[in-house]
Design a protein around this motif. Structure first.
Motif, short mmCIF file in Angstrom:
data_model
loop_
_atom_site.label_atom_id
_atom_site.label_comp_id
_atom_site.label_asym_id
_atom_site.label_seq_id
_atom_site.Cartn_x
_atom_site.Cartn_y
_atom_site.Cartn_z
N LEU A 1 0.84 -1.19 0.00
CA LEU A 1 0.00 0.00 0.00
C LEU A 1 0.88 1.25 0.00
CD1 LEU A 1 -2.34 -1.10 2.92
CD2 LEU A 1 -2.81 -1.32 0.48
N LEU A 2 0.35 2.31 -0.58
CA LEU A 2 1.02 3.61 -0.55
C LEU A 2 -0.04 4.68 -0.70
CD1 LEU A 2 1.20 5.02 -3.64
CD2 LEU A 2 2.69 3.08 -3.98
N ALA A 3 0.35 5.92 -0.51
CA ALA A 3 -0.55 7.05 -0.75
C ALA A 3 0.23 8.12 -1.49
CB ALA A 3 -1.09 7.60 0.56
N TYR A 4 -0.44 8.76 -2.45
CA TYR A 4 0.20 9.89 -3.13
C TYR A 4 -0.67 11.13 -2.90
CZ TYR A 4 -3.15 9.63 -7.01
OH TYR A 4 -4.29 9.66 -7.77
N MET A 5 -0.06 12.30 -3.01
CA MET A 5 -0.75 13.56 -2.79
C MET A 5 -1.46 14.01 -4.07
SD MET A 5 2.22 15.65 -0.84
CE MET A 5 3.24 14.85 0.38
N ILE B 1 -4.25 18.53 2.11
CA ILE B 1 -3.81 17.75 0.96
C ILE B 1 -4.55 16.41 0.98
CG2 ILE B 1 -1.87 16.59 -0.14
CD1 ILE B 1 -0.06 18.76 1.10
N ARG B 2 -5.17 16.08 -0.14
CA ARG B 2 -5.82 14.77 -0.23
C ARG B 2 -4.76 13.70 -0.49
NH1 ARG B 2 -8.77 16.05 -4.66
NH2 ARG B 2 -8.42 13.96 -5.44
N PHE C 1 0.52 -0.53 -9.52
CA PHE C 1 -0.37 -0.12 -8.42
C PHE C 1 -1.67 0.40 -8.99
CE2 PHE C 1 3.73 -0.17 -6.45
CZ PHE C 1 3.49 -0.51 -5.13
N LYS C 2 -2.74 0.25 -8.20
CA LYS C 2 -4.06 0.75 -8.58
C LYS C 2 -4.67 1.49 -7.40
CE LYS C 2 -4.89 -2.89 -11.80
NZ LYS C 2 -5.11 -4.27 -11.94
N GLU C 3 -5.45 2.54 -7.71
CA GLU C 3 -6.17 3.23 -6.65
C GLU C 3 -7.16 2.26 -6.03
OE1 GLU C 3 -7.91 6.96 -7.81
OE2 GLU C 3 -5.97 7.79 -8.39
N ASN C 4 -7.33 2.33 -4.70
CA ASN C 4 -8.27 1.42 -4.05
C ASN C 4 -9.52 2.12 -3.53
OD1 ASN C 4 -7.42 2.73 -1.74
ND2 ASN C 4 -6.39 0.96 -0.85
N GLY C 5 -9.68 3.41 -3.84
CA GLY C 5 -10.88 4.15 -3.44
C GLY C 5 -10.78 4.85 -2.10
N ASP C 6 -9.72 4.59 -1.35
CA ASP C 6 -9.54 5.25 -0.05
C ASP C 6 -8.80 6.57 -0.22
OD1 ASP C 6 -10.74 3.10 1.18
OD2 ASP C 6 -8.85 2.14 1.75
N GLU C 7 -9.24 7.57 0.52
CA GLU C 7 -8.58 8.88 0.56
C GLU C 7 -8.70 9.42 1.97
OE1 GLU C 7 -10.09 11.92 -1.99
OE2 GLU C 7 -10.06 10.65 -3.76
#
Length: 161
Positions: A120-124, A151-152, A139-145
């Motif tokens: 897992l990771l998060a980008y701004m 900053i999102r 990697f794919k977005e998983n819908g979590d923010e």
């Protein structure tokens, strides 16, 4: 005991766990490379105390070329099969050499070797180029923010096979 460094080999760049003596140099590197987000947060990306917290809660690695820190990443393990990694930072002078990609692939090999199945990771949201960068790495977005100081942070994941 294995570490990320057992899985990283790239040119003459060396991997090691961060030491207390390296914290200020890493803080300076992270703040320089993440300076694009300062206007949103109205403060630098990290500081000594924040980095010490990351170090105490994770495996934090630095990457050196000619004894100079040129990059870093941390890996947070938990009791599930998921592993979070973040603060992947590479000095701009080394930015187009593929070091970040090799670090990411090394993280994948390392966590897979210890039985984890998802990264897992998060980008701004203010760094949309990171989305396409990580998509190219599978990697794919998983819908979590979530919101972090205006900053999102958009979460991505990759199932390791």
């Amino acid at each position: 005991m294995p570490s990320l460094c057992n899985y990283f080999s790239y040119r003459d760049i060396k991997c090691s766990r961060i030491t207390n003596d390296e914290i200020e140099e890493v803080v300076a590197l992270i703040n320089k490379e993440y300076s694009y987000q300062d206007a949103y947060r109205r403060s630098p990306r990290t500081n000594h105390k924040n980095l010490e917290e990351h170090i105490s809660e994770s495996e934090f690695y630095v990457f050196k070329h000619n004894n100079r820190i040129i990059g870093c990443v941390y890996i947070e393990m938990n009791s599930t099969q998921k592993v979070y990694f973040g603060l992947l930072t590479i000095d701009k002078q080394y930015g187009s050499m593929g070091i970040g990609k090799e670090i990411t692939k090394s993280v994948e090999r390392y966590v897979k070797s210890i039985g984890k199945t998802e990264l897992l990771l998060a980008y701004m949201h203010i760094a949309p180029w990171l989305k396409s960068y990580y998509e190219k790495l599978g990697f794919k977005e998983n819908g979590d923010e979530w919101n972090w100081d205006g900053i999102r942070l958009i979460h991505m994941h990759k199932t390791l096979s």
